[in-house]
Enzyme design. Structure first.
Site: not given
Length: 236
Positions: A2, A47, A56, A70, A108, A154
């Site tokens: 992304f 995704s 997903t 999960a 992640h 930032t």
């Protein structure tokens, strides 16, 4: 992958802890509505970043989509605290035509962070975050990137140590485009640090341990050259 540029803000319509439907898989599922603007080209298995978490698509229609969450994701993120009506940042995975206006974001989540303070500065807002895992502070640098709930921001200030924190500033435009702007001190956000810092750390360790190989070999050679040149300048 992304960019950290949030496309739209969606609304949670359901969070089921034991979804026994075919698309739920018997685990926790999250359904998000008001998402029609990003579902025109959707496919099962796509995704989508939900508050910075790569998930997903297991079911969708014109206005909403469902994703499975999960157990590891629930442990690492703030998704388990969402409820019906919660707002979430949404971004589709990059395509070949995507402009990289933010930075490379994996979706992640490394840890969560609590908002320590929100301070107005003109028409901007300065947010101070304290991470649940202080170890991630070594990857956060002033003027570098950090992903907060999926938004590439930032860093304006960093203080290291067990009680360390970092700050970001949200300009007026960004305040209208991300969910963070409506959050208050004490609330939690998902955090993904810039992956470049992790690669550099591993490369430096590989140089000093003599384990340079594989996919990091080129980067480790660059680090080796820089270290050697610096040592020459220092006369060592």
């Amino acid at each position: 992958m992304f960019t950290g540029l949030v496309e739209i803000i969606g609304t949670v319509t359901a969070l089921e802890q034991l979804d026994k439907t075919a698309s739920g898989g018997g685990g926790t599922s999250l359904t998000i509505g008001n998402a029609q603007d990003i579902l025109g080209d959707a496919n099962l298995g796509d995704s989508i970043s939900v508050n910075g978490t790569c998930l997903t698509v297991t079911e969708f229609d014109k206005n909403s989509f469902k994703v499975g969450v999960a157990p590891e994701t629930l442990r690492r993120t703030n998704l388990g605290s969402l409820k019906e009506g919660s707002k979430v940042n949404l971004e589709r995975a990059v395509s070949a035509a995507t402009r990289m206006g933010g930075h490379f974001v994996q979706g992640h989540v490394d840890t969560t962070a609590s908002i320590q303070s929100v301070t107005p500065d003109g028409n901007a807002l300065t947010f101070r975050f304290k991470p649940r895992d202080p170890a991630v502070l070594r990857y956060v640098v002033e003027k570098g990137y950090v992903t907060i709930d999926g938004a590439s921001l930032t860093v304006t200030k960093v203080i290291d140590g067990p009680e360390g924190f970092w700050e970001v500033m949200l300009i007026a435009y960004t305040q209208e485009k991300v969910v963070t702007a409506s959050k208050q001190a004490g609330e939690e956000v998902n955090v993904e640090v810039d992956q470049v810092g992790k690669y550099v750390e591993k490369s430096v360790a590989g140089y000093f341990e003599g384990t340079a190989n594989g996919e990091f070999a080129i980067l480790e050679k660059m680090v080796s050259k820089l270290v050697d040149e610096r040592l020459k300048v220092l006369g060592k």
